[in-house]
Scaffold this motif. Sequence first.
Motif, mmCIF file in Angstrom:
data_model
loop_
_atom_site.group_PDB
_atom_site.id
_atom_site.type_symbol
_atom_site.label_atom_id
_atom_site.label_comp_id
_atom_site.label_asym_id
_atom_site.label_seq_id
_atom_site.Cartn_x
_atom_site.Cartn_y
_atom_site.Cartn_z
ATOM 1 N N GLY A 94 0.835 -1.192 0.000
ATOM 2 C CA GLY A 94 0.000 0.000 0.000
ATOM 3 C C GLY A 94 0.867 1.239 0.000
ATOM 4 N N ARG A 95 0.286 2.353 -0.407
ATOM 5 C CA ARG A 95 1.032 3.604 -0.497
ATOM 6 C C ARG A 95 0.639 4.555 0.628
ATOM 7 N NH1 ARG A 95 -0.032 5.676 -6.389
ATOM 8 N NH2 ARG A 95 -2.038 4.604 -6.126
ATOM 9 N N GLY A 96 1.525 5.484 0.953
ATOM 10 C CA GLY A 96 1.287 6.438 2.025
ATOM 11 C C GLY A 96 2.124 6.110 3.250
ATOM 12 N N GLU A 97 2.268 7.081 4.149
ATOM 13 C CA GLU A 97 3.027 6.869 5.381
ATOM 14 C C GLU A 97 2.282 5.901 6.293
ATOM 15 O OE1 GLU A 97 5.524 9.816 8.181
ATOM 16 O OE2 GLU A 97 3.349 10.041 8.413
ATOM 17 N N MET A 98 3.010 4.966 6.880
ATOM 18 C CA MET A 98 2.406 3.926 7.712
ATOM 19 C C MET A 98 2.776 4.125 9.183
ATOM 20 S SD MET A 98 0.690 1.719 5.810
ATOM 21 C CE MET A 98 0.356 1.820 4.032
ATOM 22 N N ILE A 99 1.747 4.163 10.040
ATOM 23 C CA ILE A 99 1.942 4.290 11.487
ATOM 24 C C ILE A 99 1.204 3.134 12.151
ATOM 25 C CG2 ILE A 99 1.633 5.743 13.527
ATOM 26 C CD1 ILE A 99 1.183 7.381 10.180
ATOM 27 N N VAL A 100 1.854 2.454 13.087
ATOM 28 C CA VAL A 100 1.235 1.294 13.727
ATOM 29 C C VAL A 100 1.494 1.315 15.228
ATOM 30 C CG1 VAL A 100 3.247 -0.226 13.449
ATOM 31 C CG2 VAL A 100 0.954 -1.228 13.585
ATOM 32 N N THR A 101 0.551 0.774 15.981
ATOM 33 C CA THR A 101 0.755 0.556 17.414
ATOM 34 C C THR A 101 1.118 -0.906 17.642
ATOM 35 O OG1 THR A 101 -0.809 2.287 18.049
ATOM 36 C CG2 THR A 101 -0.299 0.608 19.705
ATOM 37 N N ILE A 102 2.244 -1.130 18.294
ATOM 38 C CA ILE A 102 2.658 -2.476 18.700
ATOM 39 C C ILE A 102 2.499 -2.548 20.211
ATOM 40 C CG2 ILE A 102 4.594 -4.086 18.870
ATOM 41 C CD1 ILE A 102 5.600 -3.012 16.210
ATOM 42 N N HIS A 103 1.605 -3.407 20.666
ATOM 43 C CA HIS A 103 1.256 -3.455 22.086
ATOM 44 C C HIS A 103 2.295 -4.203 22.918
ATOM 45 C CE1 HIS A 103 -2.838 -1.781 21.557
ATOM 46 N NE2 HIS A 103 -2.676 -2.262 20.339
ATOM 47 N N ASP A 104 2.734 -5.339 22.437
ATOM 48 C CA ASP A 104 3.755 -6.097 23.166
ATOM 49 C C ASP A 104 4.322 -7.174 22.260
ATOM 50 O OD1 ASP A 104 2.490 -8.846 23.665
ATOM 51 O OD2 ASP A 104 0.947 -7.539 24.511
ATOM 52 N N LEU A 105 5.383 -7.813 22.730
ATOM 53 C CA LEU A 105 6.017 -8.917 22.000
ATOM 54 C C LEU A 105 6.043 -10.166 22.874
ATOM 55 C CD1 LEU A 105 9.033 -7.133 20.226
ATOM 56 C CD2 LEU A 105 6.768 -7.646 19.299
ATOM 57 N N GLY A 106 4.927 -10.447 23.514
ATOM 58 C CA GLY A 106 4.843 -11.596 24.402
ATOM 59 C C GLY A 106 5.137 -12.914 23.721
ATOM 60 N N PHE A 107 4.764 -13.029 22.460
ATOM 61 C CA PHE A 107 4.971 -14.274 21.721
ATOM 62 C C PHE A 107 6.448 -14.508 21.415
ATOM 63 C CE2 PHE A 107 3.256 -10.728 19.414
ATOM 64 C CZ PHE A 107 4.249 -10.444 18.498
ATOM 65 N N TYR A 108 7.274 -13.461 21.491
ATOM 66 C CA TYR A 108 8.727 -13.621 21.384
ATOM 67 C C TYR A 108 9.328 -13.992 22.740
ATOM 68 C CZ TYR A 108 9.430 -11.798 16.634
ATOM 69 O OH TYR A 108 9.437 -11.631 15.274
ATOM 70 N N LYS A 109 8.900 -13.278 23.788
ATOM 71 C CA LYS A 109 9.500 -13.461 25.107
ATOM 72 C C LYS A 109 9.009 -14.723 25.813
ATOM 73 C CE LYS A 109 10.997 -10.238 27.523
ATOM 74 N NZ LYS A 109 11.214 -9.171 28.522
ATOM 75 N N HIS A 110 7.735 -15.070 25.572
ATOM 76 C CA HIS A 110 7.155 -16.250 26.223
ATOM 77 C C HIS A 110 6.399 -17.091 25.195
ATOM 78 C CE1 HIS A 110 8.080 -14.972 30.335
ATOM 79 N NE2 HIS A 110 7.785 -13.754 29.934
ATOM 80 N N PRO A 111 7.106 -17.688 24.241
ATOM 81 C CA PRO A 111 6.429 -18.466 23.188
ATOM 82 C C PRO A 111 5.632 -19.646 23.727
ATOM 83 C CG PRO A 111 8.808 -18.863 23.169
ATOM 84 C CD PRO A 111 8.573 -17.703 24.085
ATOM 85 N N GLU A 112 6.025 -20.159 24.896
ATOM 86 C CA GLU A 112 5.338 -21.321 25.472
ATOM 87 C C GLU A 112 3.901 -21.005 25.894
ATOM 88 O OE1 GLU A 112 6.954 -19.045 28.951
ATOM 89 O OE2 GLU A 112 7.655 -19.558 26.941
ATOM 90 N N LEU A 113 3.560 -19.727 25.976
ATOM 91 C CA LEU A 113 2.224 -19.328 26.416
ATOM 92 C C LEU A 113 1.238 -19.183 25.261
ATOM 93 C CD1 LEU A 113 3.197 -16.597 29.050
ATOM 94 C CD2 LEU A 113 2.738 -19.024 29.434
ATOM 95 N N TYR A 114 1.692 -19.450 24.046
ATOM 96 C CA TYR A 114 0.857 -19.262 22.858
ATOM 97 C C TYR A 114 0.727 -20.562 22.074
ATOM 98 C CZ TYR A 114 1.433 -14.237 23.592
ATOM 99 O OH TYR A 114 1.426 -12.977 24.127
ATOM 100 N N HIS A 115 -0.410 -20.725 21.443
ATOM 101 C CA HIS A 115 -0.596 -21.850 20.532
ATOM 102 C C HIS A 115 0.399 -21.696 19.377
ATOM 103 C CE1 HIS A 115 -2.424 -24.414 17.458
ATOM 104 N NE2 HIS A 115 -3.089 -25.010 18.440
ATOM 105 N N PRO A 116 1.001 -22.789 18.905
ATOM 106 C CA PRO A 116 2.010 -22.686 17.837
ATOM 107 C C PRO A 116 1.552 -21.907 16.610
ATOM 108 C CG PRO A 116 2.024 -24.890 18.762
ATOM 109 C CD PRO A 116 0.878 -24.173 19.406
ATOM 110 N N LEU A 117 0.315 -22.111 16.166
ATOM 111 C CA LEU A 117 -0.177 -21.393 14.989
ATOM 112 C C LEU A 117 -0.334 -19.902 15.271
ATOM 113 C CD1 LEU A 117 -2.838 -23.890 13.574
ATOM 114 C CD2 LEU A 117 -0.519 -23.455 12.729
ATOM 115 N N GLU A 118 -0.812 -19.576 16.471
ATOM 116 C CA GLU A 118 -0.946 -18.172 16.861
ATOM 117 C C GLU A 118 0.425 -17.508 16.932
ATOM 118 O OE1 GLU A 118 -2.780 -14.586 18.354
ATOM 119 O OE2 GLU A 118 -3.453 -16.291 17.154
#
Length: 365
Positions: free
Chosen positions: A98-122
Amino acid sequence: MKTLGLEATRANKTYKTGTEWYAWYMLQEFKKIDKENKFVVYYNRYLAGDLKKAPENFYFKSLPWPFEKFWTHIRLAWELLIHPVDKFFATNALPLFGRGEMIVTIHDLGFYKHPELYHPLERIYQKMSHRLAVFRADKIITISEASKADIISYFPKAKDKIKVIHLSYNQDSFKPISPEDRLKFMDIHDYPDNFLLYIGRLESKKNVLNLLKAYQKSSRKWPLVLAGRPGNYGYKEIEELVKHPDLKEDIIFLGYVNQENYPKLMACASGFVFPSKFEGFGIPILEAMASGVPVACSNIPALKEIGQEAVIYFDPDNTDDIQDKIEELFKNKELREKKITKGLARAKDFSWPKVAKETLEYILK
């Protein structure tokens, strides 16, 4: 005048938790504070409630998509490629192109820090989506200094485009309740006079299992009320433990509590417990503090950043510590009053209009 694109799929969800309420408040507050720029709000199929009520500078565009996933990544991406906007703001994920300036909110990276707490597909989906967001974003908003540190640790090159803007809570709804209103609400719903409250999804990453184990070892002079829907991962273990003969008589399952009853339920609680192993922010502890309810929660960075000295902290991996702090919350009257007073003061530092103002200023910068 700028043209700003917004997506409303999260704000449009019937059952909202933290990220959905954030999306909802940003859209509603933007309507109040900006009458000059043009806003194009994208959604899938239909908009519920008051979301479509807006001033003349807001335009709404339906982008139908037959699948449950990838509306943002593909359908919205195609729209922004054909009909670009000056700036596009996403409250959780960015389109593939897509075109235009992109701004996003990233709430957390829990799936990186605690992968064991998430379903593998998620976990796979979240990693893909967030890598894309970091790569494509011209600006990144995150919700705590703790989350900013995590983003930089995994994506060092993103350091110079991150801004921290804390979240908030509904100041009109969450406040101390009068003794008369408390008695009336408790009688209608047949709640016990004193109870410990947990509100959130019932799943592994919220650490409900350790909360139950700690509660099982406690004196249990007050019931534990669990309010929230079953999560995607870990609910079966929670359900099995609750059925234990030693626990089932002392635990009350409420399921999802609607927005009319939720603030009253919070204000009626004798104590609020939030045992998460990982959070990007922690809106429920703000709601409890604003309601004059003492809080015991995990000593993780984001919650300590928000709660400061107004909260009792415990190690979320240590059930003995969780038990001790819950007992202290109920038995130490002087400490309770001290934390309630500090909590009420701390909660006044947060408001959704302030969040929206800072967010819009950063988007337009």
